[in-house]
Write an enzyme that holds these catalytic residues in place. Structure first.
Site, mmCIF file in Angstrom:
data_model
loop_
_atom_site.group_PDB
_atom_site.id
_atom_site.type_symbol
_atom_site.label_atom_id
_atom_site.label_comp_id
_atom_site.label_asym_id
_atom_site.label_seq_id
_atom_site.Cartn_x
_atom_site.Cartn_y
_atom_site.Cartn_z
ATOM 1 N N SER A 49 0.874 -1.189 0.000
ATOM 2 C CA SER A 49 0.000 0.000 0.000
ATOM 3 C C SER A 49 0.899 1.224 0.000
ATOM 4 C CB SER A 49 -0.846 -0.015 1.285
ATOM 5 O OG SER A 49 -1.477 1.241 1.491
ATOM 6 N N TYR B 133 -2.066 -1.419 10.499
ATOM 7 C CA TYR B 133 -2.044 -1.508 9.030
ATOM 8 C C TYR B 133 -0.718 -0.962 8.485
ATOM 9 C CZ TYR B 133 -3.899 -1.145 4.228
ATOM 10 O OH TYR B 133 -4.117 -1.276 2.882
HETATM 11 P P1 NAD Z 1 -11.440 -6.324 -0.021
HETATM 12 O O1 NAD Z 1 -12.020 -6.197 1.340
HETATM 13 O O2 NAD Z 1 -12.294 -6.042 -1.210
HETATM 14 O O3 NAD Z 1 -10.794 -7.766 -0.200
HETATM 15 C C1 NAD Z 1 -10.064 -8.394 0.821
HETATM 16 C C2 NAD Z 1 -10.040 -9.876 0.561
HETATM 17 O O4 NAD Z 1 -9.331 -10.502 1.632
HETATM 18 C C3 NAD Z 1 -11.427 -10.519 0.512
HETATM 19 O O5 NAD Z 1 -11.445 -11.538 -0.471
HETATM 20 C C4 NAD Z 1 -11.565 -11.120 1.903
HETATM 21 O O6 NAD Z 1 -12.452 -12.225 1.971
HETATM 22 C C5 NAD Z 1 -10.126 -11.548 2.150
HETATM 23 N N1 NAD Z 1 -9.824 -11.783 3.557
HETATM 24 C C6 NAD Z 1 -10.049 -10.967 4.614
HETATM 25 N N2 NAD Z 1 -9.657 -11.580 5.746
HETATM 26 C C7 NAD Z 1 -9.184 -12.799 5.390
HETATM 27 C C8 NAD Z 1 -8.646 -13.894 6.099
HETATM 28 N N3 NAD Z 1 -8.505 -13.872 7.433
HETATM 29 N N4 NAD Z 1 -8.293 -14.995 5.398
HETATM 30 C C9 NAD Z 1 -8.434 -15.054 4.060
HETATM 31 N N5 NAD Z 1 -8.935 -14.041 3.330
HETATM 32 C C10 NAD Z 1 -9.290 -12.931 3.995
HETATM 33 O O7 NAD Z 1 -10.155 -5.366 -0.005
HETATM 34 P P2 NAD Z 1 -9.261 -4.757 -1.182
HETATM 35 O O8 NAD Z 1 -9.447 -3.300 -1.121
HETATM 36 O O9 NAD Z 1 -9.415 -5.479 -2.464
HETATM 37 O O10 NAD Z 1 -7.806 -5.043 -0.567
HETATM 38 C C11 NAD Z 1 -6.934 -6.042 -1.048
HETATM 39 C C12 NAD Z 1 -5.502 -5.701 -0.636
HETATM 40 O O11 NAD Z 1 -5.136 -4.438 -1.210
HETATM 41 C C13 NAD Z 1 -5.306 -5.558 0.875
HETATM 42 O O12 NAD Z 1 -4.064 -6.106 1.251
HETATM 43 C C14 NAD Z 1 -5.310 -4.051 1.074
HETATM 44 O O13 NAD Z 1 -4.587 -3.678 2.227
HETATM 45 C C15 NAD Z 1 -4.624 -3.606 -0.207
HETATM 46 N N6 NAD Z 1 -4.870 -2.201 -0.550
HETATM 47 C C16 NAD Z 1 -6.142 -1.751 -0.775
HETATM 48 C C17 NAD Z 1 -6.339 -0.411 -1.108
HETATM 49 C C18 NAD Z 1 -7.724 0.160 -1.378
HETATM 50 O O14 NAD Z 1 -7.861 1.391 -1.469
HETATM 51 N N7 NAD Z 1 -8.755 -0.654 -1.561
HETATM 52 C C19 NAD Z 1 -5.246 0.441 -1.186
HETATM 53 C C20 NAD Z 1 -3.976 -0.054 -0.945
HETATM 54 C C21 NAD Z 1 -3.796 -1.383 -0.619
#
Ligand code: NAD
Length: 258
Positions: free
Chosen positions: A140, A153
């Site tokens: 991130s 985080y």
């Molecule tokens: P999201 O909530 O849409 O998806 C998260 C996924 O992780 C889901 O499939 C969920 O079921 C799974 N998950 C959660 N807890 C779990 C566990 N204990 N075991 C197995 N699976 C688990 O989130 P996203 O926004 O797609 O985020 C995905 C990644 O991208 C994360 O690592 C997040 O930190 C990173 N990220 C997101 C953003 C953003 O703005 N959305 C920005 C930077 C980084």
């Protein structure tokens, strides 16, 4: 030869987009993440319909090392190894440090950091045997800079940057690369849903929520799309990216340039 990709947390958001992108290349896909059984069945069918590879789902909880070991062993047994590992599962909790619940700290460190150690250590022996592998960690902008109230985080995302570099150095001569992707704000279903809610509670327009609240620190004032992140993951998994290792690629609309 058909490649096999394991993507943690791929039932939603960025992980799902990455799974779809790799499926379109004909790769076998191991999906993982939470969701209702019918939702997971629909996602699995959807991803399977995109390419010629086989798509399976494994329910491993990323807080549980034995379940992570089973995920990786299942992928290896079914497909003869893991070529591409995308550590994507991630969760957030927002609270000031002195009030941060200890169980939330432990959960976030487990999912956002330690789970990647467990998947990587299981994937590497097979990758070394093949002399080829790609490890892509979804970090991130918070792997590079901090924001208040996100201690676990930010600590986990900084940690994954260090893990990425260390792994890259250990396997540099084995045809394996390890890199992080550092997105800024990505428009995932989770974020999308918050826009009307925040507009209502703050008494401002949805456009103001996007520009003045969510994208305040993102100079382009535009969300990153999940497809853009997936496209970068595809590139990092390609042979053209063989010399990119031990580093990160930011996709943050200029956030960390400030
Ligand atoms: P999201 O909530 O849409 O998806 C998260 C996924 O992780 C889901 O499939 C969920 O079921 C799974 N998950 C959660 N807890 C779990 C566990 N204990 N075991 C197995 N699976 C688990 O989130 P996203 O926004 O797609 O985020 C995905 C990644 O991208 C994360 O690592 C997040 O930190 C990173 N990220 C997101 C953003 C953003 O703005 N959305 C920005 C930077 C980084």
């Amino acid at each position: 030869m058909t490649k096999t990709a394991v993507i943690t947390g791929s039932t939603s958001g960025i992980g799902l987009a990455i799974a779809k992108a790799f499926a379109k290349t004909g790769a076998n896909i191991v999906l993982n993440g939470f969701g209702a059984p019918d939702e997971i069945r629909a996602v699995t069918d959807d991803v399977a319909g995109l390419g010629s590879g086989t798509v399976i789902y494994h329910p491993a909880d990323m807080t549980k090392p034995d379940e992570i070991a089973d995920l990786m062993a299942t992928a290896a047994a079914r497909f003869g190894g893991v070529d591409i590992l995308v550590n994507n599962a991630g969760v957030q909790h927002v609270e000031k440090v002195e009030d941060f619940p200890v169980e939330q700290w432990d959960r976030i460190i487990a999912i956002n950091l330690s789970s990647s150690f467990h998947t990587i250590r299981a994937a590497l022996p097979g990758m070394k045997k093949k002399g080829w592998g790609r490890i892509i960690n979804i970090a991130s902008a918070h792997g590079l800079v901090a924001s208040p109230f996100k201690s676990a985080y930010v600590a986990a995302k900084h940690g994954i940057m260090g893990l990425t570099k260390t792994v890259a150095l250990e396997v540099a001569e084995n045809g394996i690369t390890a890199n992080s992707i550092c997105p800024g704000y990505v428009l995932t279903p989770l974020v999308e849903k918050q826009i009307p809610d925040q507009a209502r509670t703050r008494g401002i327009t949805e456009a103001q929520v996007v520009n003045d609240v969510m994208l305040k620190g993102q100079p382009t004032k535009k969300f990153i799309t999940v497809e853009q992140v997936a496209s970068l993951a595809l590139y990092l998994a390609s042979d053209d990216a063989a010399q990119i290792t031990g580093t990160h690629v930011s996709m943050d609309g200029g956030w960390t340039a400030q």
